[in-house]
Design a protein around this motif. Structure first.
Motif, short mmCIF file in Angstrom:
data_model
loop_
_atom_site.label_atom_id
_atom_site.label_comp_id
_atom_site.label_asym_id
_atom_site.label_seq_id
_atom_site.Cartn_x
_atom_site.Cartn_y
_atom_site.Cartn_z
N THR A 1 28.30 63.91 34.43
CA THR A 1 29.08 64.92 35.16
C THR A 1 28.95 64.63 36.64
O THR A 1 27.84 64.48 37.15
CB THR A 1 28.58 66.35 34.87
OG1 THR A 1 28.64 66.60 33.46
CG2 THR A 1 29.42 67.37 35.61
N VAL A 2 30.08 64.51 37.32
CA VAL A 2 30.08 64.26 38.75
C VAL A 2 30.52 65.52 39.48
O VAL A 2 31.59 66.07 39.20
CB VAL A 2 31.03 63.09 39.12
CG1 VAL A 2 31.12 62.93 40.64
CG2 VAL A 2 30.57 61.79 38.47
N VAL A 3 29.67 65.98 40.40
CA VAL A 3 30.01 67.10 41.28
C VAL A 3 29.63 66.65 42.68
O VAL A 3 28.44 66.53 43.00
CB VAL A 3 29.27 68.40 40.91
CG1 VAL A 3 29.77 69.55 41.79
CG2 VAL A 3 29.45 68.73 39.44
N ASP B 1 28.40 81.16 54.36
CA ASP B 1 29.33 82.01 55.09
C ASP B 1 30.79 81.80 54.67
O ASP B 1 31.71 82.26 55.33
CB ASP B 1 29.20 81.78 56.60
CG ASP B 1 29.47 80.33 56.99
OD1 ASP B 1 29.60 79.48 56.09
OD2 ASP B 1 29.55 80.06 58.21
N ALA B 2 30.99 81.10 53.56
CA ALA B 2 32.35 80.84 53.08
C ALA B 2 32.30 80.55 51.59
O ALA B 2 31.28 80.07 51.08
CB ALA B 2 32.98 79.66 53.83
N PRO B 3 33.39 80.84 50.86
CA PRO B 3 33.41 80.55 49.42
C PRO B 3 33.53 79.05 49.17
O PRO B 3 34.03 78.30 50.00
CB PRO B 3 34.66 81.29 48.93
CG PRO B 3 35.56 81.34 50.12
CD PRO B 3 34.66 81.48 51.31
N LEU B 4 33.04 78.64 48.01
CA LEU B 4 33.14 77.25 47.60
C LEU B 4 34.24 77.12 46.54
O LEU B 4 34.28 77.89 45.58
CB LEU B 4 31.81 76.77 47.03
CG LEU B 4 30.64 76.72 48.01
CD1 LEU B 4 29.35 76.40 47.28
CD2 LEU B 4 30.90 75.70 49.11
N TYR B 5 35.12 76.15 46.75
CA TYR B 5 36.21 75.89 45.81
C TYR B 5 35.91 74.60 45.05
O TYR B 5 35.53 73.59 45.65
CB TYR B 5 37.54 75.76 46.55
CG TYR B 5 37.98 77.04 47.22
CD1 TYR B 5 38.75 77.98 46.54
CD2 TYR B 5 37.61 77.33 48.53
CE1 TYR B 5 39.15 79.16 47.15
CE2 TYR B 5 38.01 78.50 49.15
CZ TYR B 5 38.78 79.41 48.45
OH TYR B 5 39.17 80.59 49.06
N VAL B 6 36.06 74.65 43.75
CA VAL B 6 35.81 73.49 42.90
C VAL B 6 37.14 72.99 42.33
O VAL B 6 37.90 73.76 41.73
CB VAL B 6 34.85 73.83 41.75
CG1 VAL B 6 34.59 72.60 40.89
CG2 VAL B 6 33.55 74.39 42.30
N LYS B 7 37.41 71.71 42.54
CA LYS B 7 38.61 71.09 41.99
C LYS B 7 38.20 69.86 41.17
O LYS B 7 37.07 69.40 41.25
CB LYS B 7 39.58 70.71 43.11
CG LYS B 7 40.06 71.90 43.92
CD LYS B 7 41.04 71.48 45.01
CE LYS B 7 41.50 72.69 45.83
NZ LYS B 7 42.45 72.29 46.91
N LYS B 8 39.16 69.37 40.39
CA LYS B 8 38.87 68.25 39.49
C LYS B 8 39.93 67.18 39.65
O LYS B 8 41.13 67.48 39.68
CB LYS B 8 38.83 68.76 38.04
CG LYS B 8 38.07 67.91 37.06
CD LYS B 8 37.97 68.64 35.72
CE LYS B 8 37.09 67.90 34.76
NZ LYS B 8 36.97 68.62 33.45
N LEU C 1 25.45 74.42 42.89
CA LEU C 1 26.53 75.05 42.15
C LEU C 1 26.60 74.51 40.72
O LEU C 1 26.79 75.28 39.76
CB LEU C 1 27.86 74.81 42.87
CG LEU C 1 29.12 75.38 42.23
CD1 LEU C 1 29.03 76.89 42.12
CD2 LEU C 1 30.35 74.97 43.04
N ALA C 2 26.45 73.20 40.57
CA ALA C 2 26.54 72.59 39.25
C ALA C 2 25.48 73.16 38.30
O ALA C 2 25.78 73.55 37.17
CB ALA C 2 26.38 71.08 39.36
N GLY D 1 25.71 77.40 38.08
CA GLY D 1 26.90 78.15 37.74
C GLY D 1 28.02 77.38 37.07
O GLY D 1 28.76 77.93 36.26
N LEU D 2 28.15 76.10 37.37
CA LEU D 2 29.30 75.34 36.89
C LEU D 2 29.10 74.77 35.49
O LEU D 2 30.00 74.82 34.65
CB LEU D 2 29.62 74.22 37.88
CG LEU D 2 30.86 73.37 37.61
CD1 LEU D 2 32.12 74.23 37.67
CD2 LEU D 2 30.95 72.22 38.61
N LEU D 3 27.93 74.22 35.23
CA LEU D 3 27.68 73.55 33.96
C LEU D 3 27.22 74.53 32.88
O LEU D 3 26.52 75.50 33.17
CB LEU D 3 26.61 72.46 34.14
CG LEU D 3 26.93 71.38 35.18
CD1 LEU D 3 25.81 70.34 35.21
CD2 LEU D 3 28.27 70.71 34.89
#
Length: 249
Positions: free
Chosen positions: A30-32, A48-55, A73-74, A77-79
């Motif tokens: 898995t690559v993040v 201080d800002a949201p993180l956006y995850v794209k693929k 994050l990985a 929360g993500l995995l």
């Protein structure tokens, strides 16, 4: 094994993609990684800002954050399940001595270790390194070696590899971090509107770089493997500081 890969050069970096392809033969990958180059980000988290995850088309996740953000994050929360190992790299350029304090590559591995996974930071030395296949072979050997032993969750290795064909590598040494002289002065310049701006100066030249250091291993054509730990306490002077404070308070 399930490998979580990240870096600080960005998800499109050659070293990351080369390593991901090779490790896919060993297990799940898995690559993040950051959406752009975040070299020098150190251990910073975006608070201080949201993180956006794209693929992307290759299945790589990319994040508008730092290397530490990506690994944090990985795992948190993500995995769906935690990885067996975190590998950061292959970085384009060395991370030797004092560099580890600023390196996003090392920070990504350190975050993995902090969250309970054995972790390796991998860097290919040189200004514009090209022997990524050499670095991949080194990583595969390390992974295979670790698989033959009981992996310690406390493992955190900083690995630097000379930019040489694999057959020209002279060996592998366990090293300590060397250090540099202080950085060169910041460089002042003018922006198009005449305002003074500054560029951070170049890193200082090598200072402590003799036998046994990571600098020396690379200079002599050897792979450098430096075990790191997160505890920054300087235990040797705890008693001295205690005595000093008793005189003040």
């Amino acid at each position: 094994m399930h490998f979580l890969l990240s870096n600080d050069d960005g998800y499109q970096a050659q070293g990351l993609r080369t390593l991901a392809e090779a490790l896919a033969q060993k297990g799940k990958v898995t690559v993040v990684a950051p959406d752009r180059n975040r070299s020098g980000a150190s251990n910073s988290l975006t608070l201080d800002a949201p993180l956006y995850v794209k693929k992307d088309g290759a299945g790589f996740y990319y994040v508008n954050g730092t290397p530490t953000d990506c690994v944090h994050l990985a795992i948190t929360g993500l995995l769906d399940s935690e990885p067996d190992m975190v590998i950061s790299g292959i970085n384009s350029g060395a991370n030797l001595g004092d560099d580890v304090l600023y390196s996003g590559t090392v920070a990504a591995a350190m975050e993995g270790r902090y969250l309970g996974c054995p972790a390796i930071a991998v860097s290919l030395a040189g200004e514009n390194p090209s022997c990524f296949d050499t670095a991949v072979k080194v990583v595969i050997r390390l992974v295979d070696g670790l698989n033959s032993e009981e992996i310690d969750d406390d493992l955190l290795l900083n690995v630097n590899i000379p930019d040489l064909p694999f057959e020209s590598i002279r060996g592998c040494e366990v090293t300590r971090l060397g250090n540099r002289h202080k950085s060169e002065p910041a460089l002042a310049a003018k922006d198009p509107k005449g305002h003074t701006v500054y560029w951070v100066g170049p890193v200082g030249p090598e200072q402590d770089a003799g036998p046994g250091t990571d600098f020396y291993a690379i200079k002599t054509g050897c792979v450098s493997v430096t075990p790191l730990h997160i505890d920054l306490t300087r235990y040797q002077i705890l008693d001295d500081v205690t005595k000093w404070l008793k005189k003040i308070f």
